[in-house]
Design a protein around this motif. Structure first.
Motif, PDB file in Angstrom:
ATOM      1  N   SER A 164       6.485  15.129 -19.974  1.00  0.00           N
ATOM      2  CA  SER A 164       7.628  14.799 -19.384  1.00  0.00           C
ATOM      3  C   SER A 164       7.565  14.434 -17.852  1.00  0.00           C
ATOM      4  CB  SER A 164       8.547  16.029 -19.581  1.00  0.00           C
ATOM      5  OG  SER A 164       7.834  17.159 -19.039  1.00  0.00           O
ATOM      6  N   LEU A 165       5.978  14.794 -17.458  1.00  0.00           N
ATOM      7  CA  LEU A 165       6.166  14.285 -16.010  1.00  0.00           C
ATOM      8  C   LEU A 165       5.396  13.009 -15.865  1.00  0.00           C
ATOM      9  CD1 LEU A 165       4.543  17.665 -14.948  1.00  0.00           C
ATOM     10  CD2 LEU A 165       6.902  16.926 -14.706  1.00  0.00           C
ATOM     11  N   PHE A 166       5.253  12.233 -17.044  1.00  0.00           N
ATOM     12  CA  PHE A 166       4.626  11.026 -16.870  1.00  0.00           C
ATOM     13  C   PHE A 166       5.388   9.990 -16.453  1.00  0.00           C
ATOM     14  CE2 PHE A 166       3.858   6.811 -18.379  1.00  0.00           C
ATOM     15  CZ  PHE A 166       2.538   6.469 -18.188  1.00  0.00           C
ATOM     16  N   SER A 167       5.024   8.887 -15.411  1.00  0.00           N
ATOM     17  CA  SER A 167       5.505   7.789 -15.175  1.00  0.00           C
ATOM     18  C   SER A 167       4.379   6.813 -14.737  1.00  0.00           C
ATOM     19  CB  SER A 167       6.487   8.039 -13.985  1.00  0.00           C
ATOM     20  OG  SER A 167       5.780   8.389 -12.832  1.00  0.00           O
ATOM     21  N   ASP A 168       4.652   5.573 -14.649  1.00  0.00           N
ATOM     22  CA  ASP A 168       3.818   4.718 -14.025  1.00  0.00           C
ATOM     23  C   ASP A 168       3.189   5.181 -12.647  1.00  0.00           C
ATOM     24  OD1 ASP A 168       4.275   3.317 -16.371  1.00  0.00           O
ATOM     25  OD2 ASP A 168       4.960   1.531 -15.315  1.00  0.00           O
ATOM     26  N   ASP A 169       4.052   5.595 -11.714  1.00  0.00           N
ATOM     27  CA  ASP A 169       4.051   5.620 -10.442  1.00  0.00           C
ATOM     28  C   ASP A 169       3.001   6.945 -10.395  1.00  0.00           C
ATOM     29  OD1 ASP A 169       5.310   3.945  -9.691  1.00  0.00           O
ATOM     30  OD2 ASP A 169       7.342   5.132  -8.904  1.00  0.00           O
ATOM     31  N   ALA A 170       2.847   7.809 -11.512  1.00  0.00           N
ATOM     32  CA  ALA A 170       1.928   9.091 -11.238  1.00  0.00           C
ATOM     33  C   ALA A 170       0.561   8.745 -11.505  1.00  0.00           C
ATOM     34  CB  ALA A 170       2.341  10.044 -12.546  1.00  0.00           C
ATOM     35  N   MET A 171       0.259   7.527 -12.187  1.00  0.00           N
ATOM     36  CA  MET A 171      -1.134   7.135 -12.375  1.00  0.00           C
ATOM     37  C   MET A 171      -1.653   5.833 -11.692  1.00  0.00           C
ATOM     38  SD  MET A 171      -2.264   9.582 -14.068  1.00  0.00           S
ATOM     39  CE  MET A 171      -3.835   8.797 -14.478  1.00  0.00           C
ATOM     40  N   THR A 172      -0.579   5.193 -11.228  1.00  0.00           N
ATOM     41  CA  THR A 172      -0.999   3.932 -10.428  1.00  0.00           C
ATOM     42  C   THR A 172      -1.287   4.126  -8.765  1.00  0.00           C
ATOM     43  OG1 THR A 172       0.603   2.703 -11.807  1.00  0.00           O
ATOM     44  CG2 THR A 172       0.087   1.745  -9.729  1.00  0.00           C
ATOM     45  N   ASN A 173      -2.417   3.449  -8.620  1.00  0.00           N
ATOM     46  CA  ASN A 173      -2.726   3.527  -7.250  1.00  0.00           C
ATOM     47  C   ASN A 173      -2.950   2.115  -6.894  1.00  0.00           C
ATOM     48  OD1 ASN A 173      -3.345   4.841  -4.653  1.00  0.00           O
ATOM     49  ND2 ASN A 173      -5.595   4.505  -4.882  1.00  0.00           N
ATOM     50  N   LEU A 174      -1.855   1.568  -5.606  1.00  0.00           N
ATOM     51  CA  LEU A 174      -1.955   0.106  -5.569  1.00  0.00           C
ATOM     52  C   LEU A 174      -2.422   0.119  -3.975  1.00  0.00           C
ATOM     53  CD1 LEU A 174      -1.282  -2.794  -5.542  1.00  0.00           C
ATOM     54  CD2 LEU A 174       1.129  -2.218  -5.062  1.00  0.00           C
ATOM     55  N   LEU A 175      -3.388  -0.790  -3.812  1.00  0.00           N
ATOM     56  CA  LEU A 175      -3.356  -1.380  -2.494  1.00  0.00           C
ATOM     57  C   LEU A 175      -3.897  -2.723  -2.403  1.00  0.00           C
ATOM     58  CD1 LEU A 175      -7.055   1.104  -1.833  1.00  0.00           C
ATOM     59  CD2 LEU A 175      -4.518   1.446  -0.776  1.00  0.00           C
ATOM     60  N   LEU A 176      -2.861  -3.315  -1.538  1.00  0.00           N
ATOM     61  CA  LEU A 176      -2.263  -2.615  -0.761  1.00  0.00           C
ATOM     62  C   LEU A 176      -0.774  -2.206  -0.871  1.00  0.00           C
ATOM     63  CD1 LEU A 176      -2.677  -5.760   1.770  1.00  0.00           C
ATOM     64  CD2 LEU A 176      -4.145  -3.855   1.701  1.00  0.00           C
ATOM     65  N   PRO A 177      -0.330  -1.276  -0.143  1.00  0.00           N
ATOM     66  CA  PRO A 177       1.078  -0.495  -0.486  1.00  0.00           C
ATOM     67  C   PRO A 177       2.029  -1.666  -0.357  1.00  0.00           C
ATOM     68  CG  PRO A 177      -0.215   0.941   0.902  1.00  0.00           C
ATOM     69  CD  PRO A 177      -0.851  -0.308   0.621  1.00  0.00           C
ATOM     70  N   SER A 178       2.981  -1.823  -1.181  1.00  0.00           N
ATOM     71  CA  SER A 178       3.923  -2.794  -1.092  1.00  0.00           C
ATOM     72  C   SER A 178       4.830  -2.795   0.012  1.00  0.00           C
ATOM     73  CB  SER A 178       4.991  -2.659  -2.326  1.00  0.00           C
ATOM     74  OG  SER A 178       5.710  -1.415  -2.343  1.00  0.00           O
ATOM     75  N   VAL A 179       4.879  -1.596   0.754  1.00  0.00           N
ATOM     76  CA  VAL A 179       5.488  -1.466   2.070  1.00  0.00           C
ATOM     77  C   VAL A 179       4.861  -1.930   3.168  1.00  0.00           C
ATOM     78  CG1 VAL A 179       6.855   0.664   1.284  1.00  0.00           C
ATOM     79  CG2 VAL A 179       4.813   0.867   2.305  1.00  0.00           C
ATOM     80  N   ARG A 180       3.717  -2.280   3.006  1.00  0.00           N
ATOM     81  CA  ARG A 180       2.840  -2.965   4.217  1.00  0.00           C
ATOM     82  C   ARG A 180       3.206  -4.434   4.341  1.00  0.00           C
ATOM     83  NH1 ARG A 180      -3.340  -1.465   4.064  1.00  0.00           N
ATOM     84  NH2 ARG A 180      -2.536   0.615   4.315  1.00  0.00           N
ATOM     85  N   LYS A 181       3.626  -4.675   5.511  1.00  0.00           N
ATOM     86  CA  LYS A 181       4.189  -6.144   5.671  1.00  0.00           C
ATOM     87  C   LYS A 181       2.686  -6.774   5.826  1.00  0.00           C
ATOM     88  CE  LYS A 181       8.696  -5.174   7.320  1.00  0.00           C
ATOM     89  NZ  LYS A 181       9.849  -5.349   8.312  1.00  0.00           N
ATOM     90  N   HIS A 182       1.839  -6.506   6.529  1.00  0.00           N
ATOM     91  CA  HIS A 182       0.641  -7.402   6.855  1.00  0.00           C
ATOM     92  C   HIS A 182      -0.275  -7.219   5.959  1.00  0.00           C
ATOM     93  CE1 HIS A 182      -0.171  -3.244   8.597  1.00  0.00           C
ATOM     94  NE2 HIS A 182      -1.423  -3.765   8.287  1.00  0.00           N
ATOM     95  N   ASN A 183      -0.847  -8.357   5.140  1.00  0.00           N
ATOM     96  CA  ASN A 183      -1.727  -8.423   4.314  1.00  0.00           C
ATOM     97  C   ASN A 183      -2.960  -8.349   4.525  1.00  0.00           C
ATOM     98  OD1 ASN A 183      -2.435  -8.855   1.315  1.00  0.00           O
ATOM     99  ND2 ASN A 183      -2.953 -11.249   2.033  1.00  0.00           N
ATOM    100  N   VAL A 184      -3.169  -7.209   5.083  1.00  0.00           N
ATOM    101  CA  VAL A 184      -4.659  -6.678   5.491  1.00  0.00           C
ATOM    102  C   VAL A 184      -4.946  -5.244   4.918  1.00  0.00           C
ATOM    103  CG1 VAL A 184      -6.036  -6.121   7.594  1.00  0.00           C
ATOM    104  CG2 VAL A 184      -4.320  -7.859   7.765  1.00  0.00           C
ATOM    105  N   LEU A 185      -6.411  -5.372   4.378  1.00  0.00           N
ATOM    106  CA  LEU A 185      -6.870  -4.059   3.910  1.00  0.00           C
ATOM    107  C   LEU A 185      -7.321  -3.405   5.014  1.00  0.00           C
ATOM    108  CD1 LEU A 185      -7.591  -2.293   1.535  1.00  0.00           C
ATOM    109  CD2 LEU A 185      -9.755  -3.585   1.329  1.00  0.00           C
ATOM    110  N   GLU A 186      -6.967  -2.021   5.470  1.00  0.00           N
ATOM    111  CA  GLU A 186      -7.492  -1.300   6.383  1.00  0.00           C
ATOM    112  C   GLU A 186      -8.742  -0.626   6.066  1.00  0.00           C
ATOM    113  OE1 GLU A 186      -3.831   0.805   7.863  1.00  0.00           O
ATOM    114  OE2 GLU A 186      -2.698  -1.108   8.521  1.00  0.00           O
TER     115      GLU A 186
END
Length: 220
Positions: free
Chosen positions: A45-67
């Motif tokens: 019941s706790l499953f969601s895509d967000d629970a297992m997905t790790n995205l780099l770069l985060p969508s909230v990061r405006k500049h397209n740069v891996l830090e």
């Protein structure tokens, strides 16, 4: 040297993915199965895509740069924290990718390994100094989900490996990983699965889009 298969199931939206299971394989399928750190099963019941997905770069990061400080593991996978029913592996929707907006290919999978993982491991650090074990396209050319696309129908007619029971009628994508031959018995070896799948933002400009999963092998 052992041969391991990391079996990846692509979600129906084909928008992101993660390693669902690791399967021990040699000359034949052994049936031994392991899971990512902090796994949340799909039937939970706790499953969601967000629970297992790790995205780099985060969508909230405006500049397209891996830090340099971007960690390679999701916060729920930064340590050896396996959930009940989803243990580490013990050593003992690609048919729709062509219709996915802004994607030129299935992307590239790289698998890195280390015998000394740290919660502070960054993506840049692993890419630059980690032990690269395997690199291949996400789409292995034979995997599919059951749907009515011509590519799914075509692949179902190709010669196939034996299906694992948990795959059902689908055939999961795999990447073969050769582990180092000098691993010590009783040790733990960590794998970093990195999917580089950039998106086009018009013209030749590409936005970095990288997905990662962290998991471990218990060497016996």
């Amino acid at each position: 040297m052992k041969l391991y298969n990391l079996c990846i199931l692509v979600t129906s939206a084909v928008a992101h993915s993660w390693v669902e299971k690791a399967i021990l394989s040699a000359q034949e399928l052994t049936g031994l199965v392991g899971f990512p750190r902090g796994n949340v099963p799909r039937e939970s019941s706790l499953f969601s895509d967000d629970a297992m997905t790790n995205l780099l770069l985060p969508s909230v990061r405006k500049h397209n740069v891996l830090e340099e400080s971007d960690l390679i593991c999701k916060d729920t996978q930064s340590t050896y924290n396996y959930t009940n029913g989803s243990p580490a592996l013990q050593n003992g929707h690609v048919t729709k990718l062509h219709s996915t907006p802004n994607k030129a290919s299935s992307g590239l999978i790289s698998v890195y390994g280390t015998a000394n993982p740290q919660p502070s491991d960054t993506l840049r650090g692993v890419q630059e100094h980690g032990q690269l074990l395997s690199r291949a396209p996400f789409d292995d050319g034979t995997c599919y989900q059951i749907n009515n696309t011509p590519e799914s129908v075509r692949r179902r007619g190709l010669p196939q490996r034996r299906h694992w029971a948990f795959e059902g009628a689908d055939l999961w994508c795999t990447i073969a990983v050769h582990l180092p031959s000098d691993l010590r018995k009783g040790s733990t070896y960590t794998l970093y699965w990195v999917w580089d799948w950039p998106s086009s933002e018009g013209g030749h400009h590409m936005r970095t889009e990288i997905y990662t999963t962290c998991l471990d092998i218990l060497v016996e």
